[in-house]
Scaffold this motif. Structure first.
Motif, PDB file in Angstrom:
ATOM      1  N   GLU A   1     -36.155 -21.779  -6.931  1.00 45.97           N
ATOM      2  CA  GLU A   1     -35.664 -21.180  -5.690  1.00 45.97           C
ATOM      3  C   GLU A   1     -34.986 -22.234  -4.807  1.00 45.97           C
ATOM      4  OE1 GLU A   1     -37.876 -18.414  -3.485  1.00 45.97           O
ATOM      5  OE2 GLU A   1     -39.012 -17.662  -5.200  1.00 45.97           O
ATOM      6  N   PHE A   2     -35.558 -23.428  -4.747  1.00 43.57           N
ATOM      7  CA  PHE A   2     -34.900 -24.501  -4.006  1.00 43.57           C
ATOM      8  C   PHE A   2     -33.550 -24.819  -4.636  1.00 43.57           C
ATOM      9  CE2 PHE A   2     -39.190 -25.531  -2.353  1.00 43.57           C
ATOM     10  CZ  PHE A   2     -38.873 -25.683  -1.019  1.00 43.57           C
ATOM     11  N   ALA A   3     -33.494 -24.846  -5.964  1.00 41.84           N
ATOM     12  CA  ALA A   3     -32.232 -25.135  -6.659  1.00 41.84           C
ATOM     13  C   ALA A   3     -31.197 -24.056  -6.360  1.00 41.84           C
ATOM     14  CB  ALA A   3     -32.472 -25.241  -8.165  1.00 41.84           C
ATOM     15  N   ASN A   4     -31.615 -22.797  -6.342  1.00 43.43           N
ATOM     16  CA  ASN A   4     -30.681 -21.708  -6.018  1.00 43.43           C
ATOM     17  C   ASN A   4     -30.160 -21.848  -4.600  1.00 43.43           C
ATOM     18  OD1 ASN A   4     -30.882 -20.479  -8.524  1.00 43.43           O
ATOM     19  ND2 ASN A   4     -32.600 -19.183  -7.902  1.00 43.43           N
ATOM     20  N   ARG A   5     -31.011 -22.258  -3.666  1.00 43.35           N
ATOM     21  CA  ARG A   5     -30.571 -22.422  -2.281  1.00 43.35           C
ATOM     22  C   ARG A   5     -29.535 -23.543  -2.183  1.00 43.35           C
ATOM     23  NH1 ARG A   5     -29.210 -19.588  -0.099  1.00 43.35           N
ATOM     24  NH2 ARG A   5     -31.082 -18.332  -0.420  1.00 43.35           N
ATOM     25  N   ILE A   6     -29.766 -24.630  -2.904  1.00 40.92           N
ATOM     26  CA  ILE A   6     -28.806 -25.733  -2.902  1.00 40.92           C
ATOM     27  C   ILE A   6     -27.471 -25.270  -3.462  1.00 40.92           C
ATOM     28  CG2 ILE A   6     -28.281 -27.968  -3.968  1.00 40.92           C
ATOM     29  CD1 ILE A   6     -31.275 -28.607  -3.737  1.00 40.92           C
ATOM     30  N   ARG A   7     -27.505 -24.526  -4.576  1.00 32.92           N
ATOM     31  CA  ARG A   7     -26.252 -24.025  -5.162  1.00 32.92           C
ATOM     32  C   ARG A   7     -25.541 -23.079  -4.203  1.00 32.92           C
ATOM     33  NH1 ARG A   7     -29.377 -24.287 -10.115  1.00 32.92           N
ATOM     34  NH2 ARG A   7     -30.131 -22.161  -9.875  1.00 32.92           N
ATOM     35  N   ASN A   8     -26.309 -22.267  -3.466  1.00 33.22           N
ATOM     36  CA  ASN A   8     -25.687 -21.348  -2.506  1.00 33.22           C
ATOM     37  C   ASN A   8     -25.029 -22.094  -1.352  1.00 33.22           C
ATOM     38  OD1 ASN A   8     -26.473 -19.125  -3.985  1.00 33.22           O
ATOM     39  ND2 ASN A   8     -28.324 -18.738  -2.798  1.00 33.22           N
TER      40      ASN A   8
ATOM     41  N   PRO B   1     -39.256 -35.859 -12.779  1.00 30.65           N
ATOM     42  CA  PRO B   1     -38.887 -34.475 -12.452  1.00 30.65           C
ATOM     43  C   PRO B   1     -39.175 -34.085 -11.004  1.00 30.65           C
ATOM     44  CG  PRO B   1     -39.917 -34.544 -14.603  1.00 30.65           C
ATOM     45  CD  PRO B   1     -40.062 -35.921 -14.005  1.00 30.65           C
ATOM     46  N   THR B   2     -40.217 -34.666 -10.402  1.00 28.39           N
ATOM     47  CA  THR B   2     -40.498 -34.343  -9.003  1.00 28.39           C
ATOM     48  C   THR B   2     -39.476 -34.976  -8.063  1.00 28.39           C
ATOM     49  OG1 THR B   2     -41.964 -36.239  -8.675  1.00 28.39           O
ATOM     50  CG2 THR B   2     -42.961 -34.228  -9.538  1.00 28.39           C
ATOM     51  N   ARG B   3     -38.769 -35.999  -8.529  1.00 29.36           N
ATOM     52  CA  ARG B   3     -37.724 -36.615  -7.720  1.00 29.36           C
ATOM     53  C   ARG B   3     -36.423 -35.830  -7.764  1.00 29.36           C
ATOM     54  NH1 ARG B   3     -37.665 -42.609  -7.309  1.00 29.36           N
ATOM     55  NH2 ARG B   3     -39.713 -43.437  -7.779  1.00 29.36           N
ATOM     56  N   ARG B   4     -36.270 -35.010  -8.787  1.00 29.89           N
ATOM     57  CA  ARG B   4     -34.974 -34.383  -9.027  1.00 29.89           C
ATOM     58  C   ARG B   4     -34.517 -33.542  -7.842  1.00 29.89           C
ATOM     59  NH1 ARG B   4     -33.823 -29.265 -12.946  1.00 29.89           N
ATOM     60  NH2 ARG B   4     -31.623 -29.039 -12.461  1.00 29.89           N
ATOM     61  N   MET B   5     -35.388 -32.661  -7.355  1.00 28.80           N
ATOM     62  CA  MET B   5     -34.977 -31.782  -6.269  1.00 28.80           C
ATOM     63  C   MET B   5     -34.724 -32.572  -4.997  1.00 28.80           C
ATOM     64  SD  MET B   5     -34.092 -28.744  -6.068  1.00 28.80           S
ATOM     65  CE  MET B   5     -34.772 -28.342  -7.671  1.00 28.80           C
TER      66      MET B   5
ATOM     67  N   ILE C   1     -31.203 -32.696  -2.908  1.00 27.72           N
ATOM     68  CA  ILE C   1     -31.071 -32.461  -1.460  1.00 27.72           C
ATOM     69  C   ILE C   1     -30.365 -33.656  -0.818  1.00 27.72           C
ATOM     70  CG2 ILE C   1     -32.346 -32.175   0.697  1.00 27.72           C
ATOM     71  CD1 ILE C   1     -34.435 -30.604  -0.856  1.00 27.72           C
ATOM     72  N   THR C   2     -30.703 -34.875  -1.255  1.00 28.71           N
ATOM     73  CA  THR C   2     -30.017 -36.068  -0.749  1.00 28.71           C
ATOM     74  C   THR C   2     -28.529 -36.006  -1.069  1.00 28.71           C
ATOM     75  OG1 THR C   2     -32.026 -37.398  -0.983  1.00 28.71           O
ATOM     76  CG2 THR C   2     -29.929 -38.581  -0.866  1.00 28.71           C
ATOM     77  N   GLN C   3     -28.198 -35.607  -2.303  1.00 28.95           N
ATOM     78  CA  GLN C   3     -26.798 -35.492  -2.698  1.00 28.95           C
ATOM     79  C   GLN C   3     -26.079 -34.428  -1.861  1.00 28.95           C
ATOM     80  OE1 GLN C   3     -26.278 -34.324  -6.792  1.00 28.95           O
ATOM     81  NE2 GLN C   3     -24.100 -34.821  -6.820  1.00 28.95           N
ATOM     82  N   LEU C   4     -26.755 -33.298  -1.623  1.00 28.78           N
ATOM     83  CA  LEU C   4     -26.183 -32.242  -0.793  1.00 28.78           C
ATOM     84  C   LEU C   4     -25.942 -32.737   0.628  1.00 28.78           C
ATOM     85  CD1 LEU C   4     -25.498 -29.197  -0.209  1.00 28.78           C
ATOM     86  CD2 LEU C   4     -27.952 -28.886   0.260  1.00 28.78           C
ATOM     87  N   GLN C   5     -26.919 -33.459   1.179  1.00 30.31           N
ATOM     88  CA  GLN C   5     -26.791 -33.960   2.543  1.00 30.31           C
ATOM     89  C   GLN C   5     -25.642 -34.956   2.660  1.00 30.31           C
ATOM     90  OE1 GLN C   5     -30.350 -35.903   4.041  1.00 30.31           O
ATOM     91  NE2 GLN C   5     -30.003 -35.033   6.066  1.00 30.31           N
ATOM     92  N   ALA C   6     -25.532 -35.854   1.673  1.00 29.07           N
ATOM     93  CA  ALA C   6     -24.444 -36.834   1.695  1.00 29.07           C
ATOM     94  C   ALA C   6     -23.091 -36.142   1.561  1.00 29.07           C
ATOM     95  CB  ALA C   6     -24.645 -37.852   0.569  1.00 29.07           C
ATOM     96  N   TYR C   7     -23.002 -35.171   0.666  1.00 25.39           N
ATOM     97  CA  TYR C   7     -21.736 -34.462   0.464  1.00 25.39           C
ATOM     98  C   TYR C   7     -21.341 -33.707   1.731  1.00 25.39           C
ATOM     99  CZ  TYR C   7     -18.235 -31.393  -1.615  1.00 25.39           C
ATOM    100  OH  TYR C   7     -17.067 -30.721  -1.893  1.00 25.39           O
ATOM    101  N   ALA C   8     -22.286 -32.982   2.325  1.00 23.63           N
ATOM    102  CA  ALA C   8     -21.981 -32.195   3.522  1.00 23.63           C
ATOM    103  C   ALA C   8     -21.597 -33.097   4.689  1.00 23.63           C
ATOM    104  CB  ALA C   8     -23.188 -31.330   3.895  1.00 23.63           C
TER     105      ALA C   8
END
Length: 501
Positions: free
Chosen positions: A28-35, A291-295, A299-306
């Protein structure tokens, strides 16, 4: 943000506390990031010619661990130890000159570079931009190892001490390392007692490829079982720390894992090995927790991109708005002047003057469009730094925010200027108030909330992973060390995790 775009954070946490599987919550977190990438980031990136967001394949990628190091630093031996099989060739001399992606598969299979980068279900399409020479040095290996069900390993060619342009690799090695490192959830950098320094290609990679990703980088001094005295170990460890201090711009150095891989045919060291065995098990534990670092990394990648998109779009939008105002004023002045002269000539009966007025009007129009306005555009582009300062004057007064903002702008500004010069400021559609508010809400509120809720979800689901056979200290260094086991039934049955093939 659109109503359907908001994440029901309390619902997620309540589901977590009711015992909902963590895997479903992560999806669900991954879907939110993709959205969030889909709306509003992707449309704004297209509108202002910013680099495109990660592909679906990259967002759905498995957890990745990148292994870097000098040649013969023990990367391939460590990979074989993790997987319990001789997947990679090992040796003192350089044994591999390419990047090997090792992921899970029901049976042992291999794919070459062109098949890997052309598969839309794999997150490696971006490697095409580095050219055919790099693609020919990429290989994917599928193995039925238990660890690969949750982690994909990326083994890299050993870094050499002298990296000269005239006899280089044929592709942008630091650029490729940067590409993999940005997408990896953990980066392991290996050194060995013979080459604890950071010169040549290693120095270049640290300065160009690994800058800004300290949060997911682990330093390893491998092959410590080669030391026969504490004095030798101290000298090699000190040399590594001294060399790392030249390329890692921090007052304190990161933790260094001093490890060795137990091999049956190796002579036993005179040093007590218990602490080194514990360090190896701690390192494997960090790798298993990747794997626990992945999400969090996504989020870090999303924040940097945005954040970078926001700087890029707002500066160009402001400059384009000023340019359009300048153009409107000049065109209005031209229209009023020559419209008034034409009307006056008709009103006073000076009709014979109309052709002259028309010629002068055309010449003035050409002068404005091809001399004055281009000069104004260049002047505005040259003032992008001042526009940035004006837009963020209040934030730049806050010390904890100012440095981050200026660093981001230094990364974004060259590309912003290039886009503005090539496309022309007049070609950019004005950013709507709604889009501006969406972007501000995303960067200042929604992404930090998403990270906070991820932390809560991980904390409520945190449980120690069961110790596996290879994680336990070796009982006898002189005997054959225990090897990691393969997944039961994988050689003849169906894999437990869906693979890309």
């Amino acid at each position: 943000m659109h109503a359907q775009g908001r994440l029901n954070y309390p619902s997620l946490i309540e589901q977590t506390k009711r015992g909902r599987p963590l895997k479903h919550l992560m999806e669900e977190f991954a879907n939110r990031i993709r959205n969030y990438y889909q709306d509003p980031l992707d449309p704004l990136a297209e509108q202002f010619l910013f680099r495109r967001p990660p592909t679906v394949g990259e967002l759905r990628r498995p957890t990745q661990v990148l292994l870097l190091g000098n040649h013969s630093s023990g990367k391939s031996t460590f990979v074989n130890h993790l997987l319990g099989d001789d997947v990679q060739k090992t040796g003192v001399a350089p044994t591999d000159d390419g990047f090997t992606i090792i992921t899970h598969g029901a049976t042992a299979t291999e794919r070459d570079g062109p098949a890997v980068v052309s598969n839309p279900d794999l997150p490696y399409e971006g490697l095409r931009h580095f050219g055919d020479q790099l693609v020919s040095h990429v290989r994917l290996k599928l193995r039925p190892a238990e660890l690969l069900q949750t982690v994909t390993l990326i083994d890299s060619p050993g870094m050499i001490d002298e990296a000269k342009a005239e006899n280089g690799r044929g592709f942008d090695f630091p650029g490729v390392v940067r590409w993999f490192a940005e997408r990896a959830d953990l980066v392991l950098v290996f050194f060995d007692p013979d080459k604890p320094g950071t010169t040549g290609e290693t120095l270049q990679v640290f300065r160009e490829s690994l800058a800004g990703i300290d949060h997911k980088m682990l330093i390893i001094l491998n092959k410590v079982d080669q030391f026969q005295s504490l004095h030798d170990f101290a000298r090699a460890y000190g040399a590594l720390c001294w060399n790392l201090g030249k390329v890692i711009p921090r007052k304190d150095l990161p933790m260094i894992y001093n490890i060795f891989v137990p091999l049956a045919d190796k002579p036993r060291s005179r040093l007590p090995m218990e602490d080194f065995e514990k360090a190896r098990n701690d390192l494997i534990g960090e790798l298993r927790r990747a794997p626990t670092r992945r999400m969090d990394n996504q989020i870090t990648q999303l924040q940097a991109y945005a954040g970078r998109l926001q700087l890029h779009a707002m500066v160009i939008d402001k400059a384009a708005d000023r340019f359009k105002s300048i153009r409107a004023r000049w065109r209005g002045f031209w229209l009023l002047l020559f419209g008034g002269l034409g009307a006056a000539a008709v009103g006073t009966g000076m009709v014979v003057a109309l052709p002259v007025i028309a010629v002068v009007a055309v010449l003035v129009f050409v002068f404005i469009e091809y001399l004055i306005l281009p000069r104004s555009k260049r002047r505005l582009i040259a003032r992008f730094d001042q526009i940035f300062e004006k837009l963020h004057d209040r934030e730049l007064l806050l010390r904890d925010r100012a440095e981050d903002l200026r660093m981001m702008w230094e990364e974004v500004s060259p590309r912003a200027r290039e886009i503005a010069e090539k496309s022309g400021l007049q070609s950019f559609k004005k950013m709507s108030w709604h889009d501006r508010e969406l972007l501000e809400e995303l960067t200042s509120t929604l992404i930090p909330q998403l990270r906070s809720k991820l932390y809560d979800a991980m904390r409520d689901n945190e449980a120690p992973a069961p110790a596996l056979e290879q994680d336990r200290p070796a009982m006898s260094p002189t005997s054959e060390p225990p090897r990691p086991r393969l997944v039961k039934g994988d050689r003849a049955g169906t894999p437990k995790r869906k693979t890309f093939f």
